[in-house]
Design a protein around this motif. Structure first.
Motif, PDB file in Angstrom:
ATOM      1  N   GLU A 138      83.241  18.749  35.307  1.00  0.00           N
ATOM      2  CA  GLU A 138      81.930  17.437  35.152  1.00  0.00           C
ATOM      3  C   GLU A 138      80.820  18.025  36.093  1.00  0.00           C
ATOM      4  OE1 GLU A 138      83.474  13.874  35.031  1.00  0.00           O
ATOM      5  OE2 GLU A 138      85.063  14.432  33.312  1.00  0.00           O
ATOM      6  N   GLN A 139      80.843  17.974  36.902  1.00  0.00           N
ATOM      7  CA  GLN A 139      79.310  18.169  38.131  1.00  0.00           C
ATOM      8  C   GLN A 139      78.871  19.617  38.128  1.00  0.00           C
ATOM      9  OE1 GLN A 139      78.147  15.458  40.000  1.00  0.00           O
ATOM     10  NE2 GLN A 139      76.105  17.511  39.980  1.00  0.00           N
ATOM     11  N   PHE A 140      79.884  20.737  37.560  1.00  0.00           N
ATOM     12  CA  PHE A 140      79.200  22.017  36.905  1.00  0.00           C
ATOM     13  C   PHE A 140      78.386  21.915  35.803  1.00  0.00           C
ATOM     14  CE2 PHE A 140      80.867  25.810  35.206  1.00  0.00           C
ATOM     15  CZ  PHE A 140      79.113  27.285  35.761  1.00  0.00           C
ATOM     16  N   TYR A 141      78.992  21.526  35.110  1.00  0.00           N
ATOM     17  CA  TYR A 141      77.825  21.500  33.734  1.00  0.00           C
ATOM     18  C   TYR A 141      76.957  19.610  33.961  1.00  0.00           C
ATOM     19  CZ  TYR A 141      81.066  24.809  31.219  1.00  0.00           C
ATOM     20  OH  TYR A 141      82.522  26.173  31.329  1.00  0.00           O
ATOM     21  N   ARG A 142      77.097  19.184  34.153  1.00  0.00           N
ATOM     22  CA  ARG A 142      75.830  18.285  34.274  1.00  0.00           C
ATOM     23  C   ARG A 142      74.819  19.217  35.369  1.00  0.00           C
ATOM     24  NH1 ARG A 142      78.448  14.503  37.506  1.00  0.00           N
ATOM     25  NH2 ARG A 142      79.135  13.753  35.634  1.00  0.00           N
ATOM     26  N   ASP A 143      75.357  20.008  36.327  1.00  0.00           N
ATOM     27  CA  ASP A 143      74.183  20.556  36.792  1.00  0.00           C
ATOM     28  C   ASP A 143      72.746  21.909  36.207  1.00  0.00           C
ATOM     29  OD1 ASP A 143      74.929  18.944  39.469  1.00  0.00           O
ATOM     30  OD2 ASP A 143      75.583  21.167  40.062  1.00  0.00           O
ATOM     31  N   ILE A 144      74.314  22.213  35.073  1.00  0.00           N
ATOM     32  CA  ILE A 144      73.826  23.161  34.226  1.00  0.00           C
ATOM     33  C   ILE A 144      72.751  21.876  33.380  1.00  0.00           C
ATOM     34  CG2 ILE A 144      74.068  25.190  32.308  1.00  0.00           C
ATOM     35  CD1 ILE A 144      76.725  25.803  33.552  1.00  0.00           C
ATOM     36  N   ASN A 145      72.628  21.451  33.360  1.00  0.00           N
ATOM     37  CA  ASN A 145      72.210  20.681  31.856  1.00  0.00           C
ATOM     38  C   ASN A 145      71.013  19.812  32.832  1.00  0.00           C
ATOM     39  OD1 ASN A 145      73.870  20.698  29.812  1.00  0.00           O
ATOM     40  ND2 ASN A 145      74.972  18.788  30.008  1.00  0.00           N
ATOM     41  N   ASN A 146      71.262  19.791  33.869  1.00  0.00           N
ATOM     42  CA  ASN A 146      69.949  19.831  35.208  1.00  0.00           C
ATOM     43  C   ASN A 146      69.001  20.909  35.229  1.00  0.00           C
ATOM     44  OD1 ASN A 146      70.269  16.612  34.380  1.00  0.00           O
ATOM     45  ND2 ASN A 146      71.993  16.745  36.354  1.00  0.00           N
ATOM     46  N   LYS A 147      68.995  21.939  34.172  1.00  0.00           N
ATOM     47  CA  LYS A 147      68.293  23.080  34.759  1.00  0.00           C
ATOM     48  C   LYS A 147      68.751  23.358  36.761  1.00  0.00           C
ATOM     49  CE  LYS A 147      67.921  23.363  30.797  1.00  0.00           C
ATOM     50  NZ  LYS A 147      68.201  24.896  30.191  1.00  0.00           N
ATOM     51  N   GLU A 148      69.899  22.619  37.011  1.00  0.00           N
ATOM     52  CA  GLU A 148      69.574  23.032  38.905  1.00  0.00           C
ATOM     53  C   GLU A 148      71.635  24.420  39.161  1.00  0.00           C
ATOM     54  OE1 GLU A 148      71.535  19.465  40.942  1.00  0.00           O
ATOM     55  OE2 GLU A 148      69.537  18.449  39.589  1.00  0.00           O
ATOM     56  N   PHE A 149      70.747  25.020  37.767  1.00  0.00           N
ATOM     57  CA  PHE A 149      71.494  26.559  38.395  1.00  0.00           C
ATOM     58  C   PHE A 149      71.778  27.338  39.742  1.00  0.00           C
ATOM     59  CE2 PHE A 149      69.236  26.510  34.557  1.00  0.00           C
ATOM     60  CZ  PHE A 149      69.591  26.647  33.321  1.00  0.00           C
ATOM     61  N   GLY A 150      70.762  26.788  40.505  1.00  0.00           N
ATOM     62  CA  GLY A 150      71.217  26.897  41.905  1.00  0.00           C
ATOM     63  C   GLY A 150      72.521  26.427  42.627  1.00  0.00           C
ATOM     64  N   ALA A 151      72.596  24.772  42.419  1.00  0.00           N
ATOM     65  CA  ALA A 151      73.956  23.877  42.543  1.00  0.00           C
ATOM     66  C   ALA A 151      75.093  24.758  41.953  1.00  0.00           C
ATOM     67  CB  ALA A 151      73.306  22.361  42.446  1.00  0.00           C
ATOM     68  N   ALA A 152      74.733  24.669  40.241  1.00  0.00           N
ATOM     69  CA  ALA A 152      76.156  25.060  39.441  1.00  0.00           C
ATOM     70  C   ALA A 152      76.462  26.425  40.476  1.00  0.00           C
ATOM     71  CB  ALA A 152      75.714  25.405  38.321  1.00  0.00           C
ATOM     72  N   TRP A 153      75.799  27.252  40.646  1.00  0.00           N
ATOM     73  CA  TRP A 153      76.233  28.557  41.296  1.00  0.00           C
ATOM     74  C   TRP A 153      77.552  28.321  41.880  1.00  0.00           C
ATOM     75  CZ3 TRP A 153      76.681  33.637  38.960  1.00  0.00           C
ATOM     76  CH2 TRP A 153      76.765  34.475  40.295  1.00  0.00           C
ATOM     77  N   GLU A 154      77.210  27.303  43.363  1.00  0.00           N
ATOM     78  CA  GLU A 154      76.964  27.536  44.287  1.00  0.00           C
ATOM     79  C   GLU A 154      78.918  26.404  44.335  1.00  0.00           C
ATOM     80  OE1 GLU A 154      77.005  28.554  47.479  1.00  0.00           O
ATOM     81  OE2 GLU A 154      75.161  29.979  46.794  1.00  0.00           O
ATOM     82  N   LEU A 155      79.088  25.561  42.488  1.00  0.00           N
ATOM     83  CA  LEU A 155      80.233  24.961  42.241  1.00  0.00           C
ATOM     84  C   LEU A 155      80.815  26.287  41.803  1.00  0.00           C
ATOM     85  CD1 LEU A 155      80.239  21.991  43.142  1.00  0.00           C
ATOM     86  CD2 LEU A 155      80.015  21.328  40.777  1.00  0.00           C
TER      87      LEU A 155
END
Length: 226
Positions: A138-155
């Motif tokens: 859930e946090q992975f796709y929440r970061d994508i919705n927030n355009k925080e791609f760097g955090a999603a990439w590390e997750l």
């Protein structure tokens, strides 16, 4: 030679029973046949300068003065004696600091200040624990919705998005929003989820994925479009 007791006028050769100058009764009035009692003698008067005062007036003044002195004495001795105050004159000194310790800064307490948190304030999003696979997805796709791609990439994006971070981010250019639903645990570190991806043109794509989580990140995923 008879004379007036008050003014000292010479009364010799006159039969008047009173001094013709001041009206003072003569002491020897009875010898002139007036029939009146003899006036007060010299012992009944006291001359104070040019004034002749009756002796009883002096006794009255003496009594008044004596009474006033007694009253003053009683008042002075009836008042409670004030107890002397003891003043501590011991000089105050600051004890020297212990060797090896930092001196305290004046005006600051050694007690750490705890910031006040309102009970109604929303709590920040808790980071997913390594063992909570559903929360990691859930946090992975929440970061994508927030355009925080760097955090999603590390997750986990680095494990399932291919070798290029730029190409992986570009794959979401036409994605407006992602909803994650039906997250179910399949086992330890493994979950399934339904992904509803709304596109920028208004259309929706639905995906179903199985995700494997280890060490707090997605290590693998099997995602198919429905």
């Amino acid at each position: 030679m008879p004379s007036c007791m008050r003014c000292g006028a010479d009364l010799n050769g006159t039969a008047a029973t009173f001094c013709p100058h001041c009206g003072m009764p003569r002491q020897d009035a009875a010898q002139y046949g007036t029939g009146r009692p003899r006036p007060a003698s010299d012992d009944d008067y006291v001359r104070v300068g040019p004034t002749l005062l009756p002796r009883w007036l002096l006794w009255l003044l003496a009594a008044v003065l004596a009474g006033g002195g007694v009253a003053t004495y009683m008042l002075l001795h009836a008042a409670p004696e004030a107890s002397p105050r003891t003043v501590d004159v011991t000089p105050w000194t600051t004890p020297p600091p212990d060797p090896g310790t930092d001196p305290a800064t004046p005006g600051y307490s050694d007690t750490p200040t705890v910031p006040y948190t309102s009970p109604d304030a929303p709590s920040p999003d808790a980071s997913p624990t390594p063992d909570d696979a559903g929360a990691v997805v859930e946090q992975f796709y929440r970061d994508i919705n927030n355009k925080e791609f760097g955090a999603a990439w590390e997750l986990g994006g680095k494990n399932i998005g291919g070798a290029s971070y730029t190409d992986w981010v570009a794959g979401y250019d036409t994605t407006a929003n992602i909803d994650v639903s039906a997250v179910n645990a399949e086992g330890v570190g493994e979950v399934t989820a339904v992904i509803d991806a709304t596109q920028t043109d208004g259309s929706t794509k639905v995906f179903r994925g199985t995700y494997t989580v280890s060490g707090g990140e997605i290590v693998s995923a099997d995602i198919t479009e429905r």
